[in-house]
Design an enzyme around this catalytic site. Structure first.
Site, mmCIF file in Angstrom:
data_model
loop_
_atom_site.group_PDB
_atom_site.id
_atom_site.type_symbol
_atom_site.label_atom_id
_atom_site.label_comp_id
_atom_site.label_asym_id
_atom_site.label_seq_id
_atom_site.Cartn_x
_atom_site.Cartn_y
_atom_site.Cartn_z
ATOM 1 N N SER A 61 1.035 -1.199 -0.114
ATOM 2 C CA SER A 61 0.067 -0.056 0.044
ATOM 3 C C SER A 61 0.787 1.319 -0.009
ATOM 4 O O SER A 61 0.307 2.401 -0.419
ATOM 5 C CB SER A 61 -0.912 0.054 1.117
ATOM 6 O OG SER A 61 -1.912 -1.052 1.322
ATOM 7 N N PHE A 62 1.930 1.306 0.675
ATOM 8 C CA PHE A 62 2.681 2.116 0.643
ATOM 9 C C PHE A 62 3.230 2.804 -0.725
ATOM 10 O O PHE A 62 3.445 3.987 -0.870
ATOM 11 C CB PHE A 62 4.208 1.964 1.251
ATOM 12 C CG PHE A 62 5.160 3.136 1.687
ATOM 13 C CD1 PHE A 62 4.753 3.863 2.739
ATOM 14 C CD2 PHE A 62 6.178 3.417 0.821
ATOM 15 C CE1 PHE A 62 5.644 4.923 3.170
ATOM 16 C CE2 PHE A 62 6.938 4.482 1.178
ATOM 17 C CZ PHE A 62 6.751 5.242 2.279
ATOM 18 N N VAL A 86 -4.232 -2.739 4.718
ATOM 19 C CA VAL A 86 -3.275 -2.672 5.759
ATOM 20 C C VAL A 86 -3.533 -3.376 7.120
ATOM 21 O O VAL A 86 -4.882 -2.833 7.659
ATOM 22 C CB VAL A 86 -2.644 -1.222 6.159
ATOM 23 C CG1 VAL A 86 -1.453 -1.228 6.893
ATOM 24 C CG2 VAL A 86 -2.636 -0.488 4.645
ATOM 25 N N ASP A 90 -0.217 -7.185 11.336
ATOM 26 C CA ASP A 90 0.884 -7.800 10.709
ATOM 27 C C ASP A 90 2.415 -6.566 10.961
ATOM 28 O O ASP A 90 3.297 -7.289 10.582
ATOM 29 C CB ASP A 90 0.655 -7.493 9.132
ATOM 30 C CG ASP A 90 -0.117 -8.704 8.835
ATOM 31 O OD1 ASP A 90 -0.425 -9.584 9.645
ATOM 32 O OD2 ASP A 90 -0.783 -8.890 7.585
ATOM 33 N N HIS A 93 4.695 -0.846 11.984
ATOM 34 C CA HIS A 93 4.666 0.358 11.343
ATOM 35 C C HIS A 93 3.388 0.700 10.349
ATOM 36 O O HIS A 93 3.108 1.359 9.413
ATOM 37 C CB HIS A 93 5.853 0.844 10.225
ATOM 38 C CG HIS A 93 5.930 -0.474 9.129
ATOM 39 N ND1 HIS A 93 6.664 -1.758 9.337
ATOM 40 C CD2 HIS A 93 5.801 -0.238 7.696
ATOM 41 C CE1 HIS A 93 6.634 -2.057 8.190
ATOM 42 N NE2 HIS A 93 6.111 -1.254 7.126
ATOM 43 N N PHE A 118 -10.333 5.642 -2.687
ATOM 44 C CA PHE A 118 -9.513 5.151 -1.430
ATOM 45 C C PHE A 118 -10.096 3.830 -1.113
ATOM 46 O O PHE A 118 -11.068 3.881 -0.229
ATOM 47 C CB PHE A 118 -9.591 6.173 -0.385
ATOM 48 C CG PHE A 118 -8.546 5.742 0.672
ATOM 49 C CD1 PHE A 118 -7.278 5.782 0.380
ATOM 50 C CD2 PHE A 118 -9.197 5.430 1.851
ATOM 51 C CE1 PHE A 118 -6.479 5.220 1.457
ATOM 52 C CE2 PHE A 118 -8.133 4.988 2.878
ATOM 53 C CZ PHE A 118 -6.887 4.860 2.707
ATOM 54 N N ARG A 132 -14.717 -7.889 5.047
ATOM 55 C CA ARG A 132 -14.924 -6.583 4.181
ATOM 56 C C ARG A 132 -14.399 -6.992 2.797
ATOM 57 O O ARG A 132 -14.812 -6.074 1.921
ATOM 58 C CB ARG A 132 -14.217 -5.423 4.707
ATOM 59 C CG ARG A 132 -14.589 -4.801 6.020
ATOM 60 C CD ARG A 132 -13.723 -3.883 6.731
ATOM 61 N NE ARG A 132 -13.882 -3.368 7.904
ATOM 62 C CZ ARG A 132 -14.155 -3.917 9.093
ATOM 63 N NH1 ARG A 132 -13.862 -5.365 9.238
ATOM 64 N NH2 ARG A 132 -14.266 -3.527 10.330
HETATM 65 N N1 INI Z 1 1.549 -3.197 2.918
HETATM 66 C C1 INI Z 1 0.263 -3.235 3.007
HETATM 67 O O1 INI Z 1 -0.333 -3.205 1.828
HETATM 68 N N2 INI Z 1 -0.304 -3.800 3.902
HETATM 69 C C2 INI Z 1 0.288 -4.187 5.253
HETATM 70 O O2 INI Z 1 -0.472 -4.620 6.073
HETATM 71 C C3 INI Z 1 1.996 -4.021 5.332
HETATM 72 N N3 INI Z 1 2.572 -4.267 6.383
HETATM 73 O O3 INI Z 1 1.827 -4.923 7.286
HETATM 74 O O4 INI Z 1 3.794 -4.076 6.799
HETATM 75 C C4 INI Z 1 2.301 -3.365 3.957
HETATM 76 N N4 INI Z 1 3.796 -3.159 4.292
HETATM 77 C C5 INI Z 1 4.459 -3.166 2.855
HETATM 78 C C6 INI Z 1 4.746 -1.776 2.635
HETATM 79 O O5 INI Z 1 3.276 -1.199 1.939
HETATM 80 C C7 INI Z 1 5.732 -1.456 1.445
HETATM 81 O O6 INI Z 1 5.436 -2.147 0.305
HETATM 82 C C8 INI Z 1 7.089 -1.898 1.979
HETATM 83 O O7 INI Z 1 7.347 -0.869 2.993
HETATM 84 C C9 INI Z 1 8.211 -1.312 0.614
HETATM 85 O O8 INI Z 1 8.057 -0.008 0.485
#
Ligand code: INI
Length: 159
Positions: A61-62, A86, A90, A93, A118, A132
């Site tokens: 998601s980041f 997210v 898990d 952060h 979103f 969901r």
């Molecule tokens: N990305 C998600 O989409 N959901 C999550 O729960 C998650 N956790 O748990 O860490 C997550 N992490 C990865 C993040 O989005 C990036 O892809 C990674 O940090 C690389 O930039």
């Protein structure tokens, strides 16, 4: 007095991009299925050969805002849908990822003028996310509807 509202039909001129995160793909894959089902039933061509719909996969998601930004700024799409999950359990952060993706998506929408839906679930547990994404209801369907509504609303507005 003018009154503006979006519609859910007649979307033949609409081009849509979907950005999906692979992280938690058990959840995001189901969101995508629900979203595609909704779009297809409302007249969007969702076939692999479609010129109306493109899908971009990102690691998590980041990364969603960066890719949503590129797609929205391309001028090719009237609406972008983002799908992610997210899950607090898990990751320590969780808050960082949620803050970045939510603020990032809002910023993309405002800076490009393209509506960005979103569709990122933020839950405490995998169970809640799955509920969901199809076990109870599938919010992917709602995100599809909201994309149709916003795409047609923006086309109807002046300016
Ligand atoms: N990305 C998600 O989409 N959901 C999550 O729960 C998650 N956790 O748990 O860490 C997550 N992490 C990865 C993040 O989005 C990036 O892809 C990674 O940090 C690389 O930039």
């Amino acid at each position: 007095m003018a009154s503006f509202e979006g519609t859910f039909t007649g979307a033949s001129g609409l081009r849509i991009a979907i950005v999906v995160a692979r992280f938690n793909d058990l959840v995001t894959g189901k969101l995508l299925s629900g979203c595609l089902d909704c779009l297809s039933r409302h007249g969007i061509d969702t076939a692999a050969t479609s010129a109306q719909l493109d899908i971009a996969w990102v690691p998590g998601s980041f990364e969603i805002p960066l890719v949503a930004q590129r797609l929205a700024a391309s001028g090719r799409y009237q609406v972008v849908i983002t799908l992610g999950a997210v899950i607090r359990g898990d990751t320590p952060h969780f808050d960082v990822v949620v803050a970045e993706v939510s603020k990032g998506v809002a910023a993309v929408s405002r800076s490009t003028g393209v509506p960005v839906i979103f569709g990122v679930l933020t839950t405490d547990t995998l169970q809640q996310a799955l509920e969901r994404a199809g076990i109870k209801s599938n919010l992917g369907w709602n995100y599809g509807l909201q994309a149709l509504e916003m795409g047609s609303l923006m086309a109807a507005l002046p300016g």
